[in-house]
Design a protein around this motif. Structure first.
Motif, short mmCIF file in Angstrom:
data_model
loop_
_atom_site.label_atom_id
_atom_site.label_comp_id
_atom_site.label_asym_id
_atom_site.label_seq_id
_atom_site.Cartn_x
_atom_site.Cartn_y
_atom_site.Cartn_z
N ARG A 259 0.85 -1.21 0.00
CA ARG A 259 0.00 0.00 0.00
C ARG A 259 0.87 1.24 0.00
NH1 ARG A 259 -4.46 -1.34 3.63
NH2 ARG A 259 -4.75 0.86 4.01
N VAL A 260 1.89 1.21 0.82
CA VAL A 260 2.81 2.35 0.86
C VAL A 260 3.47 2.53 -0.49
CG1 VAL A 260 4.97 3.20 1.82
CG2 VAL A 260 3.23 2.24 3.33
N ALA A 261 3.91 1.42 -1.07
CA ALA A 261 4.57 1.49 -2.37
C ALA A 261 3.65 2.14 -3.40
CB ALA A 261 4.97 0.08 -2.83
N ARG A 262 2.40 1.74 -3.41
CA ARG A 262 1.47 2.29 -4.38
C ARG A 262 1.18 3.76 -4.15
NH1 ARG A 262 -1.83 -0.80 -7.70
NH2 ARG A 262 -0.91 -2.84 -7.95
N CYS A 263 0.99 4.11 -2.89
CA CYS A 263 0.72 5.51 -2.60
C CYS A 263 1.86 6.40 -3.07
CB CYS A 263 0.50 5.69 -1.09
SG CYS A 263 -1.12 5.18 -0.55
N LEU A 264 3.06 5.94 -2.83
CA LEU A 264 4.22 6.72 -3.27
C LEU A 264 4.27 6.81 -4.78
CD1 LEU A 264 6.98 5.57 -0.79
CD2 LEU A 264 5.86 7.79 -0.93
N ALA A 265 4.02 5.69 -5.43
CA ALA A 265 4.05 5.69 -6.89
C ALA A 265 3.01 6.66 -7.43
CB ALA A 265 3.79 4.28 -7.41
N ALA B 288 14.69 -3.26 -0.73
CA ALA B 288 14.49 -3.77 -2.08
C ALA B 288 15.05 -2.81 -3.14
CB ALA B 288 13.00 -3.99 -2.33
N ASN B 289 15.72 -1.75 -2.68
CA ASN B 289 16.34 -0.78 -3.60
C ASN B 289 15.33 -0.05 -4.47
OD1 ASN B 289 19.10 -0.90 -2.93
ND2 ASN B 289 19.24 -2.90 -3.93
N LEU B 290 14.13 0.11 -3.93
CA LEU B 290 13.11 0.82 -4.70
C LEU B 290 13.13 2.31 -4.38
CD1 LEU B 290 10.16 -1.71 -4.36
CD2 LEU B 290 11.70 -1.36 -6.29
N LEU B 291 13.60 2.63 -3.20
CA LEU B 291 13.64 4.04 -2.81
C LEU B 291 14.73 4.26 -1.76
CD1 LEU B 291 12.26 4.04 0.25
CD2 LEU B 291 10.18 3.88 -1.07
N LYS B 292 14.94 5.53 -1.47
CA LYS B 292 15.92 5.89 -0.44
C LYS B 292 15.25 6.80 0.58
CE LYS B 292 19.82 8.19 -1.55
NZ LYS B 292 20.24 9.28 -0.71
N ILE B 293 15.39 6.45 1.85
CA ILE B 293 14.78 7.24 2.90
C ILE B 293 15.69 8.41 3.24
CG2 ILE B 293 13.90 7.21 5.24
CD1 ILE B 293 13.51 4.24 5.00
N GLY C 229 12.72 13.70 6.24
CA GLY C 229 11.60 14.49 5.76
C GLY C 229 11.35 14.34 4.28
N ALA C 230 11.87 13.28 3.68
CA ALA C 230 11.68 13.09 2.24
C ALA C 230 12.00 11.66 1.86
CB ALA C 230 12.59 14.05 1.46
N VAL C 231 11.55 11.29 0.70
CA VAL C 231 11.94 10.01 0.12
C VAL C 231 12.37 10.25 -1.32
CG1 VAL C 231 10.43 8.60 1.56
CG2 VAL C 231 9.62 9.47 -0.62
N GLU C 232 13.33 9.48 -1.76
CA GLU C 232 13.76 9.55 -3.15
C GLU C 232 13.42 8.23 -3.81
OE1 GLU C 232 17.84 10.47 -3.68
OE2 GLU C 232 17.70 10.43 -5.86
N VAL C 233 12.68 8.32 -4.89
CA VAL C 233 12.27 7.12 -5.61
C VAL C 233 13.37 6.70 -6.56
CG1 VAL C 233 10.64 6.14 -7.23
CG2 VAL C 233 9.83 7.62 -5.40
#
Length: 224
Positions: A152-158, A201-206, A209-213
């Motif tokens: 769910r988190v993955a989808r929301c971010l996408a 899973a190397n999908l994003l970087k925390i 206060g931000a995330v990098e996809v």
DNA sequence: TCATTAAATTGTT
DNA sequence: AACAATTTAATGA
């Protein structure tokens, strides 16, 4: 405080217009600041304007007529929403709420129609956006309840990157884990846990206060 | 510019 | 949900 600059930055379609059209848009548009948790548009009210998020983060809660499934969509800065109600000139079917302090632009329906009538590129932009949104909702209706929290988190971010046209733009989004939790409808600590899994899973970087996809496709397709 | 403090965000229990 | 740790922003010398 410069409207033109804001539009170039937060409205991908603005660049597609002719100088004359740009001028009219600048003249007709209005901008308002909303504090966190403020209601921007309420369900049931008639739609008079196209809503653009110049700055900040907004959530759209769509309450389906048949009941309680109020799925949420996040709209980051640069996103424009509400064209559905405008086209059919009917009442809004959802609430729009500011997740944090946000600058909201309103493009009057009249101007919106003017652009529809006079700008092919604008129509093309809208078409693309509508298409994206339909795909989004279908996917959501299908899976939303069945997915594990991580997915769910993955989808929301996408989805947060979907409304934007990402080419050239940064793949980094300023959003706190708490805000992600609101969008994914899970607790903040579970959000934290999910983000770590996705980072594994190397999908994003925390970031703070931000995330990098790193892998948007991977996020969209993430399961289990 | 650097050091100190406050506020916000994240990580853990 | 509460608490501790960490990062950023703000303040003042």
């Amino acid at each position: 405080m410069n409207l033109k600059y804001s539009l170039q930055d937060a409205a991908a379609w603005f660049e597609l217009l002719t100088p004359d059209q740009k001028e009219r848009v600048q003249r007709d548009i209005s901008v308002a600041q909303y504090p966190a948790a403020a209601m921007i548009e309420r369900k049931g009210e008639k739609a008079y304007a196209w809503i653009g998020v110049l700055n900040g983060l907004v959530k759209v809660s769509v309450g389906t007529s048949d009941g309680k499934l109020a799925s949420l969509t996040g709209v980051p800065s640069g996103g424009w929403i509400g064209e559905g109600s405008l086209l059919k000139s009917e009442a809004r079917k959802y609430d729009i709420v500011a997740l944090r302090e946000s600058a909201i632009a309103r493009l009057p329906a009249k101007t919106f129609d003017f652009l529809l009538d006079s700008s092919i590129p604008f129509n093309r932009y809208l078409l693309h956006q509508l298409n994206e949104r339909v795909a989004q909702f279908i996917g959501k209706a299908e899976y939303d309840r069945l997915l594990a929290p991580d997915a769910r988190v993955a989808r929301c971010l996408a989805e947060l990157f979907n409304p934007l046209l990402y080419p050239g733009k940064s793949m980094r989004l300023d959003i706190t884990q708490e805000e992600i939790g609101y969008l994914a409808r899970i607790s903040r600590q579970r959000t934290n846990q999910a983000l770590r899994t996705l980072e594994e899973a190397n999908l994003l970087k925390i970031e703070y206060g931000a995330v990098e996809v790193l892998d948007l496709e991977g996020l969209k397709q993430y399961v289990v």
